[in-house]
Scaffold this active site. Structure first.
Site, PDB file in Angstrom:
ATOM      1  NE  ARG A   6       2.634 -10.576  -3.167  1.00  0.00           N
ATOM      2  CZ  ARG A   6       2.050 -11.382  -2.272  1.00  0.00           C
ATOM      3  NH1 ARG A   6       1.505 -10.874  -1.182  1.00  0.00           N
ATOM      4  NH2 ARG A   6       2.027 -12.693  -2.473  1.00  0.00           N
ATOM      5  CB  SER A  35      -4.213   0.708   4.888  1.00  0.00           C
ATOM      6  OG  SER A  35      -4.356  -0.629   5.338  1.00  0.00           O
ATOM      7  CB  SER A  82      -0.933   0.017   1.226  1.00  0.00           C
ATOM      8  OG  SER A  82      -1.905  -0.979   1.096  1.00  0.00           O
ATOM      9  CD  GLU A  90       5.050  -8.818  -0.081  1.00  0.00           C
ATOM     10  OE1 GLU A  90       3.906  -9.137   0.253  1.00  0.00           O
ATOM     11  OE2 GLU A  90       5.392  -7.633  -0.243  1.00  0.00           O
ATOM     12  CG  HIS A 108      29.110   7.070  -5.777  1.00  0.00           C
ATOM     13  ND1 HIS A 108      30.166   7.880  -6.130  1.00  0.00           N
ATOM     14  CD2 HIS A 108      28.140   7.294  -6.690  1.00  0.00           C
ATOM     15  CE1 HIS A 108      29.838   8.597  -7.202  1.00  0.00           C
ATOM     16  NE2 HIS A 108      28.615   8.244  -7.565  1.00  0.00           N
ATOM     17  CB  SER A 124      -6.184  -4.824   5.186  1.00  0.00           C
ATOM     18  OG  SER A 124      -5.252  -4.072   5.946  1.00  0.00           O
ATOM     19  CE  LYS A 159       0.413  -6.749   8.020  1.00  0.00           C
ATOM     20  NZ  LYS A 159      -0.417  -6.515   6.852  1.00  0.00           N
TER      21      LYS A 159
HETATM   22  O1  PA5 Z   1       2.056  -7.359   0.432  1.00  0.00           O
HETATM   23  C1  PA5 Z   1       1.522  -7.307   1.514  1.00  0.00           C
HETATM   24  O2  PA5 Z   1       0.557  -8.037   1.851  1.00  0.00           O
HETATM   25  C2  PA5 Z   1       2.032  -6.322   2.518  1.00  0.00           C
HETATM   26  O3  PA5 Z   1       3.158  -5.659   2.036  1.00  0.00           O
HETATM   27  C3  PA5 Z   1       0.924  -5.321   2.911  1.00  0.00           C
HETATM   28  O4  PA5 Z   1       0.645  -4.465   1.850  1.00  0.00           O
HETATM   29  C4  PA5 Z   1       1.354  -4.530   4.131  1.00  0.00           C
HETATM   30  O5  PA5 Z   1       1.591  -5.414   5.203  1.00  0.00           O
HETATM   31  C5  PA5 Z   1       0.324  -3.489   4.547  1.00  0.00           C
HETATM   32  O6  PA5 Z   1      -0.967  -4.009   4.589  1.00  0.00           O
HETATM   33  P1  PA5 Z   1      -2.139  -3.145   3.915  1.00  0.00           P
HETATM   34  O7  PA5 Z   1      -1.745  -3.025   2.485  1.00  0.00           O
HETATM   35  O8  PA5 Z   1      -3.383  -3.932   4.105  1.00  0.00           O
HETATM   36  O9  PA5 Z   1      -2.140  -1.831   4.629  1.00  0.00           O
END
Ligand code: PA5
Length: 363
Positions: free
Chosen positions: A160, A107, A66, A247, A263, A109, A355
């Site tokens: 993502r 965000s 996000s 990921e 550098h 979520s 988390k």
């Molecule tokens: O790829 C992912 O799931 C994470 O990088 C999330 O984006 C991150 O943990 C943040 O969560 P959110 O995008 O729900 O705010």
């Protein structure tokens, strides 16, 4: 260029056919053009957006998938706008964020602790706030505080995969607020470029060049990807490639930026050090000439240390299209690399574990 692989990415395509993607991450990646188009419309049409008059700074908050939308907007506009754009990926709202700062909290979520904490503080200080989310606590708090929400659809398996919605939702909102210039024709061009690219990344794509993303995944093979990009949009694309490799493909990967890496990092590419790595250099037509001149010699040094390497060139006629074309190529490559490695691209057990542990500690 590295040789010795099937230019069509045959093994990666066979792996795709074997159904290693139950939540269909590849479909989400290939839907990027449509997500961008729809995200832009949602952002532009968001009701109750704050006024852009007198805004002195823009600050975008967001973690992981996000937060990338903030990086993207910053790289596209930092040299074109008279006010600075900052991207913050942490729980603390800097002191400069006050009433004339436009604070965007992003965000997918709506439940990410760092972003929620910045949102609360921005609302308390009376910043001109804006939330971007599918819902969750962030949307509920925005409603309580009468702060506008760019509500994006919750139709992809993970944040993502929602980059098109998040980033283009932000762009559409910034346009409607009057911070960035009208982007409609640039967005339409970008959508066309991405739709053409998506056709070539489908498992059933054919043609003389084969599937570039599958072929790149095979070139990387069991080596660690190291992604290089030129400062600006190249750097943002490199960062996105790295995190998608982490990921989706579940590999340790790194990203660095030219000219800075010349550098320091380049010294580390000493004899034998490169054997477990594969460098991908992301290139585009608007690189500063001094930076462009650094790529060949830097890649030569990495190659002499044993690293494989390949260049990926951006497509499209605008910075937005070029950046998104690099991002989409990396997203697709990371999914094919997951297939080759026999891993499911969607789950992110390590992030979920962290988390959950922190939520438990918080009571
Ligand atoms: O790829 C992912 O799931 C994470 O990088 C999330 O984006 C991150 O943990 C943040 O969560 P959110 O995008 O729900 O705010």
């Amino acid at each position: 260029m590295t040789s010795g692989h099937d230019p069509g990415g045959g093994d990666a395509l066979k792996a795709a056919e074997e159904g290693r993607d139950p939540q269909r991450m590849l479909d989400a990646v290939l839907s990027l053009p449509e997500h961008c188009r729809r995200g832009y419309a949602v952002g532009r049409e968001t009701p109750g957006l704050p006024s852009g008059d007198g805004v002195t700074t823009i600050t975008v908050y967001g973690m992981g998938g996000s937060g990338v939308s903030g990086d993207l907007v910053r790289s596209l506009f930092r040299e074109r706008l008279a006010i600075p754009i900052d991207v913050v990926k942490g729980p603390v709202l800097p002191e400069y964020c006050q009433k004339d700062t436009l604070v965007v909290c992003s965000s997918y979520s709506g439940e990410t602790a760092e972003t929620l904490s910045c949102f609360e503080e921005a609302a308390r200080r009376g910043c001109r706030a804006l939330a971007i989310s599918t819902g969750g606590t962030l949307a509920a708090r925005a409603e309580e505080a009468s702060i506008p929400l760019v509500r994006i659809p919750a139709e992809v398996p993970v944040p993502r995969a929602a980059l098109g919605f998040l980033a283009f939702g932000l762009l559409g909102a910034l346009e409607a607020i009057g911070i960035v210039p009208p982007l409609e024709s640039e967005v339409q061009h970008t959508v066309r470029v991405l739709a053409d690219l998506a056709g070539g990344f489908r498992p059933d794509a054919d043609g003389v060049t084969g599937n570039r993303a599958a072929a790149l995944a095979e070139s990387i093979g069991d080596r660690h990807p190291v992604i290089w990009g030129a400062d600006g949009i190249g750097a943002v694309a490199a960062g996105r490639w790295k995190t998608q490799m982490n990921e989706n493909a579940k590999v340790a990967a790194w990203a660095s930026v030219l000219p800075e890496l010349d550098h320091n990092e380049v010294v580390g590419w000493s004899a034998g050090q490169g054997e477990r790595f594969f460098v991908i250099a992301l290139r585009h037509e608007e690189e500063h000439p001094d930076v462009a001149a650094r790529f060949p010699v830097s890649l030569q040094i990495a190659s002499e240390s044993g690293a494989g390497h390949e260049e990926v060139h951006a497509e499209g006629a605008s910075p937005l299209a070029r950046l998104l074309s690099l991002i989409m190529t990396g997203d697709a490559t990371s999914v094919y690399l997951a297939y080759l490695r026999g891993v499911d691209p969607t789950p992110i057990e390590a992030i979920d574990r962290i988390k959950a542990a922190l939520a438990e500690e918080g009571g």
